[in-house]
Enzyme design. Structure first.
Site, mmCIF file in Angstrom:
data_model
loop_
_atom_site.group_PDB
_atom_site.id
_atom_site.type_symbol
_atom_site.label_atom_id
_atom_site.label_comp_id
_atom_site.label_asym_id
_atom_site.label_seq_id
_atom_site.Cartn_x
_atom_site.Cartn_y
_atom_site.Cartn_z
ATOM 1 N N VAL A 164 38.852 41.149 36.536
ATOM 2 C CA VAL A 164 38.647 41.771 35.228
ATOM 3 C C VAL A 164 39.897 42.542 34.801
ATOM 4 O O VAL A 164 40.298 42.499 33.630
ATOM 5 C CB VAL A 164 37.428 42.711 35.256
ATOM 6 C CG1 VAL A 164 37.329 43.519 33.965
ATOM 7 C CG2 VAL A 164 36.148 41.907 35.449
ATOM 8 N N LEU B 146 35.940 41.317 44.620
ATOM 9 C CA LEU B 146 37.179 41.051 43.888
ATOM 10 C C LEU B 146 36.974 40.975 42.382
ATOM 11 O O LEU B 146 37.915 40.657 41.649
ATOM 12 C CB LEU B 146 37.792 39.727 44.371
ATOM 13 C CG LEU B 146 38.242 39.707 45.839
ATOM 14 C CD1 LEU B 146 38.649 38.298 46.239
ATOM 15 C CD2 LEU B 146 39.395 40.674 46.061
ATOM 16 N N ARG B 147 35.761 41.259 41.911
ATOM 17 C CA ARG B 147 35.524 41.169 40.466
ATOM 18 C C ARG B 147 36.425 42.131 39.691
ATOM 19 O O ARG B 147 36.935 41.801 38.623
ATOM 20 C CB ARG B 147 34.056 41.434 40.149
ATOM 21 C CG ARG B 147 33.730 41.285 38.667
ATOM 22 C CD ARG B 147 32.259 41.437 38.375
ATOM 23 N NE ARG B 147 31.507 40.249 38.736
ATOM 24 C CZ ARG B 147 30.533 40.205 39.625
ATOM 25 N NH1 ARG B 147 30.191 41.312 40.262
ATOM 26 N NH2 ARG B 147 29.893 39.089 39.883
ATOM 27 N N ALA B 148 36.633 43.323 40.227
ATOM 28 C CA ALA B 148 37.472 44.302 39.537
ATOM 29 C C ALA B 148 38.901 43.787 39.367
ATOM 30 O O ALA B 148 39.521 43.983 38.315
ATOM 31 C CB ALA B 148 37.476 45.625 40.301
ATOM 32 N N ASP C 145 28.434 46.699 38.179
ATOM 33 C CA ASP C 145 29.633 45.947 38.524
ATOM 34 C C ASP C 145 29.792 44.697 37.669
ATOM 35 O O ASP C 145 30.894 44.195 37.484
ATOM 36 C CB ASP C 145 29.586 45.569 40.005
ATOM 37 C CG ASP C 145 30.827 44.816 40.441
ATOM 38 O OD1 ASP C 145 31.930 45.328 40.206
ATOM 39 O OD2 ASP C 145 30.689 43.712 41.015
#
Length: 327
Positions: free
Chosen positions: A242, A237-239, A156
Site C-alpha cells: 500500500v 506485507l500489505r503495508a 489492516d
C-alpha cells in the site's frame, strides 16, 4: 454539494482521498474522528471529482444481497442464462462507495466490501452459478471511535487511515465556519468561486491515473518502505504494498517524473496510522498461570502450581485414605 477544494484544515484527509481517487487499488480510506469534523462532507465532495461523479451510500442495515447483488436461479434454469440484479457494489463502479459508521456493520459484510475494493471485481455465486462484474470504486469508511472499534484484521484491509480531531485553533475554526456560512447563504456563487480549482483537481486525477503504469520503484524507495514498516512492527506485507502504491499515486498526482523517498515519507503516516504496533505490550494471557506460580514460588519447576487461597472452614466427616482402601 460543498466543493472539495474549499475544505479548510483537512489537508491530510484531502491527500488520502485524492490518492485513493488516483489509484482505487490502494484499498480505500478509513476516516475516524468525533462528530462534527466534516468526515462525510469530505467523502461526498470527492465524488464530484471522479469520472461519473457518482456517490453510493451503504446503509447501516444493508444485507449481503443488497451489497453484492442477486442471481435469479429459476431464470437461469429455465432460460439457460444468468439474470443478475446489481447491488450497491455494481452501482458504485467508477464512483465513491461511502460507508458511514463502518465499525457498526457486521464483520462479514465489511470483509466482503474490502475484498472487492482491493480487487476491483465482484463475484456472486449461488447454487453452482456465478456472475462477475467490475466494481472499481473509491471506498470511504467513516467511524466515531467512541461507538466501537473495528477488529485489527479489518483495519489492516483499509489501505489508508486518517484520524480526525476537534480543532482548537481559533483562526482555523473561524475559517471553517465562515466557509460553511458562505456556502449555505449562496451555494451556487460559492461553488463558482471554486470552479477553477475543482476543474484543476479533476484534470490532475485523470492525468495521474493515466500515468501510473509509467512509474517504477528504485532500490532506495523499496529500502525506505521496508525500514518504515519494520519500525512500525506491522503484520504481513500489505503495508509495504500500500505504501508503494500510495507513493506512486502521490508522485503521479503531483506530476513528478519518478517516485522518491520523499513521496514515501509523505504517505507513510496514512499507511501506518491503523497498523502501527509500536509500544504494544504482548498479551500475557497464555502465561498467566505459569507467571502466577513463579511469582508465588520463585521457582521454574512444579508447572501447574497454584498459590494457596483462603477458603471457608466447615466440619466434615472423616474419610479413609485412598491408599488404605486399595490395600
Amino acid at each position: 454539494m460543498f466543493p472539495f477544494s474549499a475544505l479548510v484544515g483537512q489537508e491530510l484527509l484531502q491527500q488520502a482521498l485524492l490518492l485513493a481517487a488516483v489509484d482505487p487499488s490502494i484499498g480505500g480510506v478509513l476516516v475516524s474522528g468525533p462528530r462534527g469534523t466534516a468526515k462525510s462532507t469530505a467523502a461526498r465532495a470527492l465524488a464530484e471529482l471522479l469520472p461519473e461523479g457518482k456517490l453510493v451510500t451503504l446503509p447501516l442495515g444493508a444485507s449481503e444481497e443488497q451489497l453484492i447483488g442477486t442471481l435469479d436461479i429459476e431464470s437461469a434454469l429455465r432460460d439457460g442464462g444468468v439474470k443478475f440484479s446489481p447491488g450497491l457494489l455494481a452501482k458504485a463502479h467508477l464512483g465513491v462507495l461511502y460507508v458511514d459508521e463502518v465499525n457498526l456493520l457486521p464483520n462479514p459484510l465489511v470483509d466482503q466490501l474490502l475484498d472487492v475494493a482491493a480487487s476491483g471485481v465482484n463475484i456472486v455465486e449461488r447454487d453452482g452459478i456465478s456472475h462477475r462484474h467490475e466494481a472499481r470504486f473509491v471506498l470511504i469508511g467513516t467511524m466515531n471511535p467512541e461507538e466501537g472499534e473495528l477488529r485489527p484484521q479489518l483495519l489492516d484491509r483499509f489501505g489508508l487511515a486518517v484520524e480526525m480531531s476537534n480543532c482548537f485553533e481559533a483562526h482555523v475554526r473561524q475559517r471553517i465556519v465562515k466557509a460553511r456560512l458562505a456556502f449555505d447563504a449562496e451555494p451556487e456563487a460559492f461553488r463558482a468561486r471554486h470552479e477553477v480549482e475543482q476543474a484543476s483537481l479533476y484534470e490532475r486525477i485523470h492525468a495521474a491515473r493515466a500515468s501510473l503504469a509509467c512509474f517504477h520503484f528504485d532500490d532506495a524507495v523499496h529500502a525506505r518502505v521496508s525500514e518504515l514498516c519494520i519500525a512500525a512492527q506491522v503484520d504481513g506485507l500489505r503495508a509495504d504494498l500500500v505504501m508503494l502504491r500510495a507513493a506512486r499515486a502521490l508522485a503521479a498526482f503531483e506530476g513528478a517524473s519518478t517516485v522518491t523517498v520523499t513521496h514515501v515519507e509523505r504517505v507513510a503516516d496514512a499507511v501506518l496510522q491503523h497498523r502501527r504496533r509500536e509500544g504494544q505490550v504482548p498479551s500475557q494471557e497464555p502465561a498467566t498461570r505459569d507467571s502466577t506460580r513463579r511469582e508465588a514460588t520463585g521457582s521454574e519447576s512444579n508447572w501447574g502450581y497454584l498459590p494457596p487461597e483462603p477458603t471457608g472452614m466447615a466440619k466434615v466427616k472423616h474419610v479413609r485414605p485412598l491408599a488404605a482402601k486399595k490395600a
